[in-house]
Design an enzyme around this catalytic site. Structure first.
Site, PDB file in Angstrom:
ATOM      1  N   TYR A 140       0.824  -1.220   0.000  1.00 46.67           N
ATOM      2  CA  TYR A 140       0.000   0.000   0.000  1.00 46.67           C
ATOM      3  C   TYR A 140       0.856   1.268   0.000  1.00 46.67           C
ATOM      4  O   TYR A 140       0.348   2.352  -0.255  1.00 46.67           O
ATOM      5  CB  TYR A 140      -0.951   0.023   1.201  1.00 46.67           C
ATOM      6  N   LYS A 191       3.543 -15.120   1.809  1.00 49.65           N
ATOM      7  CA  LYS A 191       3.553 -15.967   0.610  1.00 49.65           C
ATOM      8  C   LYS A 191       4.997 -16.170   0.178  1.00 49.65           C
ATOM      9  O   LYS A 191       5.419 -15.708  -0.886  1.00 49.65           O
ATOM     10  CB  LYS A 191       2.730 -15.302  -0.511  1.00 49.65           C
ATOM     11  N   ASP A 224      -2.736 -17.811   1.627  1.00 47.71           N
ATOM     12  CA  ASP A 224      -3.948 -18.381   1.006  1.00 47.71           C
ATOM     13  C   ASP A 224      -4.474 -19.543   1.840  1.00 47.71           C
ATOM     14  O   ASP A 224      -5.686 -19.662   2.084  1.00 47.71           O
ATOM     15  CB  ASP A 224      -3.680 -18.805  -0.450  1.00 47.71           C
ATOM     16  N   ASP A 248      -5.045  -7.030   5.874  1.00 50.43           N
ATOM     17  CA  ASP A 248      -6.291  -6.353   5.524  1.00 50.43           C
ATOM     18  C   ASP A 248      -7.380  -7.400   5.271  1.00 50.43           C
ATOM     19  O   ASP A 248      -8.507  -7.314   5.784  1.00 50.43           O
ATOM     20  CB  ASP A 248      -6.025  -5.528   4.246  1.00 50.43           C
ATOM     21  N   ASP A 252     -10.366  -9.064   8.096  1.00 48.01           N
ATOM     22  CA  ASP A 252     -11.798  -8.943   7.777  1.00 48.01           C
ATOM     23  C   ASP A 252     -12.478 -10.311   7.794  1.00 48.01           C
ATOM     24  O   ASP A 252     -13.623 -10.432   8.244  1.00 48.01           O
ATOM     25  CB  ASP A 252     -12.003  -8.278   6.411  1.00 48.01           C
TER      26      ASP A 252
END
Ligand code: NAD
Length: 368
Positions: A140, A191, A224, A248, A252
């Protein structure tokens, strides 16, 4: 004397923060929690008053406070203000100037609300996990970034995932400290199989935890797979640390396991001050300003009240008081009291101040 700055913000922010203020005062009267409470503007209301989403004066107060408690910012009224003055810019400036690099999002399933989850009760009941998300680095913020015209009718959008050692070290230490106060179990997610930044993350987290927190059982999980595990068997995790992008998404997912937005607290922490050992800290509910219900006394104040419980625990080192407050919320829910967002058949519906009254009464009876 502890210095607290309350920034109620827009929409339902002032309504829910009004209840938080009553709770803080309760702890002053009954538990010797002595505070100086100041209040200022952030978001659209600050733009209306000063032409900026947070004034320099309010920023100075935030920098001087032991903890900042924020309601929410934004609303349709400010949809067309200039990008740099939009309500969210106030929140971003707070995070940047206070250097809040660690975002703590607990996902706790209150027994009384287990049926509000989209998962089966036995998978969710008793859930209590803490997601630690890196907040100021990664894709970001990484450079280069932008949209480039390639001149052949094509364009290229670029963002850069980048982490440096110090950024991983400091978030690993926050996660390590939390894991030591909880179950001494930590999962780290990235990852590494396809991203060098993930490999570095993995190696640096391993180094910090094994050298500085040898008692902690550390596991690494690919992001993942972690997303799948969170909906398959979320209780396998205790503290979970991850980067900005994956955090993020994973936070959630974890949050929604527990039901309503109106129940979810958060904390954002900076580096510990060299003299006091205290980190700069901002506590806020995960939800927004809910313009659809603002001003009607309907908003659920529990997310904001639980954010204050986090302040008691993490800034003010008052774990017993945090337990008392979280216990009061649990009992009120067990008694069947609900705001509209968490209403279920057979329960009793109340509004913002009714929920605040009930939590104060539960605190009174716990003290008696
Ligand atoms: P929202 O979280 O404000 O609302 C989503 C839905 O959840 C709405 O139906 C709302 O009524 C409900 N809801 C949220 N909090 C509730 C509570 N405490 N009690 C009962 N119901 C609640 O998200 P949105 O509608 O996408 O955004 C509204 C505004 O808030 C926008 O301007 C957005 O930019 C802003 N926003 C701010 C923050 C923040 O301040 N941190 C976060 C998210 C959105």
């Amino acid at each position: 004397m502890e210095n607290i700055l309350i920034l109620p913000g827009d929409g339902i922010g002032p309504e829910v923060m009004g209840e938080v203020r009553r709770v803080i005062e309760w702890f002053g009267t009954h538990r010797g929690f002595e505070t100086n409470i100041d209040e200022d503007l952030v978001g659209g209301c600050a733009y209306d008053a000063h032409g900026a989403a947070i004034s320099d004066a309010a920023m100075e107060k935030a920098l001087a406070a032991d903890a900042v408690l924020l309601g929410a910012v934004g609303g349709p009224k400010w949809d067309n203000v200039a990008y740099e003055a939009r309500p969210e810019a106030g929140l971003l400036r707070l995070r940047a100037d206070l250097e809040l690099f660690a975002n703590l999002r607990p996902a706790i399933c209150f027994p009384a609300l287990a049926d509000a989850s989209s998962l089966k009760r036995d998978i969710i009941q008793g859930l209590d996990i803490m997601i630690v998300r890196e907040l100021t680095g990664g894709v970001y913020f990484g450079e280069p970034r932008g949209i480039e015209d390639l001149g052949n009718g094509q364009r290229r959008g670029v963002n850069t995932q980048v982490y440096e050692t110090y950024e991983i070290e400091r978030i690993a230490r926050v996660a390590g400290d939390l894991a030591m106060k909880r179950g001494k179990r930590l999962a780290s997610s990235e990852k590494r199989n396809v991203m060098e930044s993930g490999l570095l993350w993995n190696e640096e987290v391993t180094r910090i935890i094994s050298t500085e927190f040898p008692e902690i059982a550390l596991e690494h999980v690919l992001a993942d797979n972690c997303a799948m595990q969170l909906v398959r068997n979320p209780k396998q995790y205790d503290v979970l640390v991850t980067d900005n992008l994956f955090g993020d998404i994973l936070s959630d997912i974890a949050a929604m396991l527990t039901g309503s937005l109106g129940m979810l607290p958060s904390a954002s922490l900076g580096a510990p001050d060299a003299a006091s050992g205290r980190a700069k800290a901002l506590y806020e509910p995960v939800h927004g300003s809910a313009p659809d219900i603002a001003g009607q006394g309907l908003a659920n104040p529990i997310a904001s009240i639980l954010s204050f419980a986090m302040a008691l625990r993490y800034t003010f080192d008052r774990g017993a008081d945090a337990d008392l407050l979280e216990g009061a919320v649990t009992r009120v829910l067990d008694q069947g009291l609900r705001t509209a967002d968490i209403m279920q058949d057979g329960m009793t519906q109340t509004g913002t101040s009714g929920m605040g009254d009930a939590i104060l009464a539960a605190l009174d009876s716990a003290e008696a």
